[in-house]
Design a protein around this motif. Structure first.
Motif, PDB file in Angstrom:
ATOM      1  N   CYS A   1       0.910   5.432  -4.515  1.00 24.58           N
ATOM      2  CA  CYS A   1      -0.252   5.079  -3.697  1.00 24.58           C
ATOM      3  C   CYS A   1      -1.465   4.853  -4.594  1.00 24.58           C
ATOM      4  N   PRO A   2      -2.097   3.670  -4.565  1.00 26.58           N
ATOM      5  CA  PRO A   2      -3.225   3.413  -5.457  1.00 26.58           C
ATOM      6  C   PRO A   2      -4.448   4.270  -5.147  1.00 26.58           C
ATOM      7  N   VAL A   3      -4.624   4.664  -3.884  1.00 30.74           N
ATOM      8  CA  VAL A   3      -5.762   5.515  -3.538  1.00 30.74           C
ATOM      9  C   VAL A   3      -5.585   6.913  -4.109  1.00 30.74           C
ATOM     10  N   LEU A   4      -4.400   7.472  -3.945  1.00 31.11           N
ATOM     11  CA  LEU A   4      -4.151   8.827  -4.449  1.00 31.11           C
ATOM     12  C   LEU A   4      -4.132   8.873  -5.969  1.00 31.11           C
ATOM     13  N   ASN A   5      -3.909   7.736  -6.603  1.00 43.77           N
ATOM     14  CA  ASN A   5      -3.812   7.702  -8.065  1.00 43.77           C
ATOM     15  C   ASN A   5      -4.884   6.833  -8.707  1.00 43.77           C
TER      16      ASN A   5
ATOM     17  N   SER B   1      -5.409  -9.138   4.038  1.00 48.15           N
ATOM     18  CA  SER B   1      -4.266  -9.859   3.479  1.00 48.15           C
ATOM     19  C   SER B   1      -3.029  -8.972   3.449  1.00 48.15           C
ATOM     20  N   GLU B   2      -1.896  -9.524   3.828  1.00 49.27           N
ATOM     21  CA  GLU B   2      -0.624  -8.820   3.719  1.00 49.27           C
ATOM     22  C   GLU B   2      -0.008  -9.087   2.350  1.00 49.27           C
ATOM     23  N   MET B   3       0.345  -8.017   1.646  1.00 48.58           N
ATOM     24  CA  MET B   3       0.920  -8.163   0.309  1.00 48.58           C
ATOM     25  C   MET B   3       2.410  -8.529   0.377  1.00 48.58           C
ATOM     26  N   ASN B   4       3.097  -7.993   1.414  1.00 49.87           N
ATOM     27  CA  ASN B   4       4.509  -8.328   1.653  1.00 49.87           C
ATOM     28  C   ASN B   4       5.370  -8.284   0.387  1.00 49.87           C
ATOM     29  N   GLU B   5       6.037  -9.384   0.081  1.00 44.77           N
ATOM     30  CA  GLU B   5       7.005  -9.386  -1.019  1.00 44.77           C
ATOM     31  C   GLU B   5       6.394  -9.804  -2.360  1.00 44.77           C
ATOM     32  N   ILE B   6       5.070  -9.931  -2.423  1.00 39.90           N
ATOM     33  CA  ILE B   6       4.472 -10.465  -3.646  1.00 39.90           C
ATOM     34  C   ILE B   6       4.652  -9.511  -4.822  1.00 39.90           C
ATOM     35  N   TYR B   7       4.736  -8.218  -4.563  1.00 41.16           N
ATOM     36  CA  TYR B   7       4.953  -7.260  -5.663  1.00 41.16           C
ATOM     37  C   TYR B   7       6.240  -7.587  -6.418  1.00 41.16           C
ATOM     38  N   ASP B   8       7.316  -7.736  -5.674  1.00 43.17           N
ATOM     39  CA  ASP B   8       8.609  -8.015  -6.300  1.00 43.17           C
ATOM     40  C   ASP B   8       8.610  -9.378  -6.991  1.00 43.17           C
ATOM     41  N   ARG B   9       7.949 -10.348  -6.388  1.00 45.94           N
ATOM     42  CA  ARG B   9       7.933 -11.691  -6.970  1.00 45.94           C
ATOM     43  C   ARG B   9       7.177 -11.705  -8.299  1.00 45.94           C
ATOM     44  N   ILE B  10       6.070 -10.972  -8.343  1.00 48.64           N
ATOM     45  CA  ILE B  10       5.315 -10.899  -9.598  1.00 48.64           C
ATOM     46  C   ILE B  10       6.119 -10.152 -10.653  1.00 48.64           C
ATOM     47  N   GLN B  11       6.733  -9.049 -10.261  1.00 51.67           N
ATOM     48  CA  GLN B  11       7.536  -8.279 -11.208  1.00 51.67           C
ATOM     49  C   GLN B  11       8.676  -9.122 -11.769  1.00 51.67           C
TER      50      GLN B  11
ATOM     51  N   PRO C   1     -10.398  -5.673  -5.157  1.00 51.11           N
ATOM     52  CA  PRO C   1     -10.182  -4.509  -6.038  1.00 51.11           C
ATOM     53  C   PRO C   1      -9.020  -3.620  -5.605  1.00 51.11           C
ATOM     54  N   CYS C   2      -8.867  -3.383  -4.300  1.00 50.57           N
ATOM     55  CA  CYS C   2      -7.766  -2.539  -3.828  1.00 50.57           C
ATOM     56  C   CYS C   2      -6.420  -3.204  -4.093  1.00 50.57           C
ATOM     57  N   GLU C   3      -6.380  -4.533  -3.986  1.00 57.33           N
ATOM     58  CA  GLU C   3      -5.131  -5.261  -4.202  1.00 57.33           C
ATOM     59  C   GLU C   3      -4.726  -5.266  -5.676  1.00 57.33           C
ATOM     60  N   VAL C   4      -5.722  -5.378  -6.555  1.00 59.57           N
ATOM     61  CA  VAL C   4      -5.441  -5.294  -7.992  1.00 59.57           C
ATOM     62  C   VAL C   4      -4.884  -3.920  -8.335  1.00 59.57           C
ATOM     63  N   SER C   5      -5.512  -2.870  -7.833  1.00 58.61           N
ATOM     64  CA  SER C   5      -5.053  -1.511  -8.115  1.00 58.61           C
ATOM     65  C   SER C   5      -3.673  -1.265  -7.531  1.00 58.61           C
ATOM     66  N   ALA C   6      -3.423  -1.817  -6.343  1.00 62.90           N
ATOM     67  CA  ALA C   6      -2.109  -1.653  -5.723  1.00 62.90           C
ATOM     68  C   ALA C   6      -1.020  -2.299  -6.578  1.00 62.90           C
ATOM     69  N   LEU C   7      -1.275  -3.502  -7.066  1.00 56.37           N
ATOM     70  CA  LEU C   7      -0.289  -4.190  -7.901  1.00 56.37           C
ATOM     71  C   LEU C   7      -0.028  -3.419  -9.184  1.00 56.37           C
TER      72      LEU C   7
END
Length: 363
Positions: free
Chosen positions: A54-58, A139-149, A164-170
């Motif tokens: 979790c980007p907020v907790l970390n 914005s929905e992040m959906n499958e973009i994490y896996d696609r970027i990885q 900023p939250c989306e950058v930290s989440a990624l």
């Protein structure tokens, strides 16, 4: 595990859902249309991975150690390109330079006929056009994490441009500082609900008896200081109104995602290589002024410096740090929640967007 975060903390990034090994987490919309994690207790194995990612907790482990190494105001040299951009065109210029060097760019795009926002990857200049201008809704992040990885594993360098939250989440999802990942955060004022967008656009299409082909909430009708909402319909009709005089603009000021009033990713907690946004505070008296828009650009890392140095057809002016921070307070602090937000939300859910806005303007 009953819950992860309360609504004033959760930014809706969906990392928890993506990393859950037992598929116990679903992102579900609340009555306002914002997504939150819902845990299936029968599937949950209490592994704690969702909490670790979790980007907020970390947030403290994601933040950068150094900040604001170079600060500029600037704008695209080509006037046509500048007019197509929300401010000075920094995002599109950075993206084009990155594509030119052989990289991929990830940015926010409209979906569902402008009634939602997701993320997409582009590998050419034509694909970048969908990223242009502000979106203003969650914005929905959906499958973009896996696609970027996957793209990075294949040896591609990737530039991610987001809030900023989306950058930290990624970065939290990827789990490490990856050499091939470059990140740019946008100065953020909060996001409103996709339901707001849907109701507004449904109303426009109904009254104009046509579907919308083009939509922009930061159209430069007469310079860049007053944003216009512009909609182009399939039947040829065009409407242009000052954004904040529309029902959409009113709702944007009254109904942000709850976590936007309590953002964990401002100030010293930013995680991006660069920050960009409107160069607020710049006036006609400044040498960097341009009637058609001026961007603020701050580099925080060597990667950010690389991105700046790669810019072409972009005019840069060094800017004093104190001036940049003084006139752009949303880099440091969250917007305050309107005391009447709950009332606005309740009336909106009861009477719809048009109904609540009529009441609001009379009050």
């Amino acid at each position: 595990m009953k819950n992860i975060l309360n609504k004033r903390d959760c930014c809706g990034c969906g990392v928890c859902k993506t990393v859950c090994p037992s598929s116990a987490i679903a992102m579900t919309a609340d009555p306002e249309g914002f997504l939150y994690p819902k845990i299936d207790q029968e599937k949950c194995v209490d592994c704690g991975i969702c909490l670790k990612k979790c980007p907020v907790l970390n947030v403290d482990s994601l933040k950068l150690s150094g900040h604001d190494t170079r600060i500029f105001a600037g704008y695209r040299t080509d006037t046509e390109q500048l007019l197509e951009s929300a401010s000075g065109g920094a995002a599109s210029a950075l993206a084009e330079a990155f594509i030119g060097s052989g990289g991929l760019v990830c940015g926010a795009v409209y979906k569902n006929n402008f009634r939602g926002v997701g993320f997409a990857l582009a590998d050419n200049a034509a694909g970048l056009k969908k990223f242009k201008s502000s979106k203003y809704i969650f914005s929905e992040m959906n499958e973009i994490y896996d696609r970027i990885q996957l793209s990075i594993r294949e040896g591609n360098k990737v530039l991610f441009i987001g809030l900023p939250c989306e950058v930290s989440a990624l970065k939290s999802y990827l789990g490490q500082d990856i050499d091939l990942l470059y990140t740019v955060e946008l100065i953020c004022y909060g996001v409103t609900s996709p339901i707001i967008a849907k109701q507004y656009l449904d109303s426009l299409e109904s009254s104009h008896h046509s579907t919308i082909n083009e939509f922009n909430v930061r159209y430069k009708k007469d310079g860049w200081t007053v944003p216009y909402l512009r909609a182009v319909f399939r039947n040829g009709r065009i409407i242009e109104k000052p954004f904040y005089e529309t029902n959409y603009g009113l709702a944007f000021t009254q109904l942000s995602r709850p976590s936007c009033y309590n953002c964990h990713f401002k100030g010293e907690r930013r995680a991006a290589d660069m920050t960009i946004g409107d160069a607020l505070g710049i006036t006609e008296e400044d040498s960097c002024w341009n009637d058609n828009g001026v961007s603020l650009l701050l580099t925080h890392t060597n990667k950010g410096a690389e991105l700046i140095d790669a810019l072409t057809d972009f005019t840069l002016f060094p800017l004093d740090r104190n001036k940049a921070l003084r006139d752009n307070e949303r880099m440091e602090t969250s917007p305050g929640e309107d005391p009447d937000r709950k009332r606005f939300s309740a009336l909106w859910r009861e009477r719809g967007l048009s109904g609540v806005c009529k009441i609001w303007r009379r009050s």
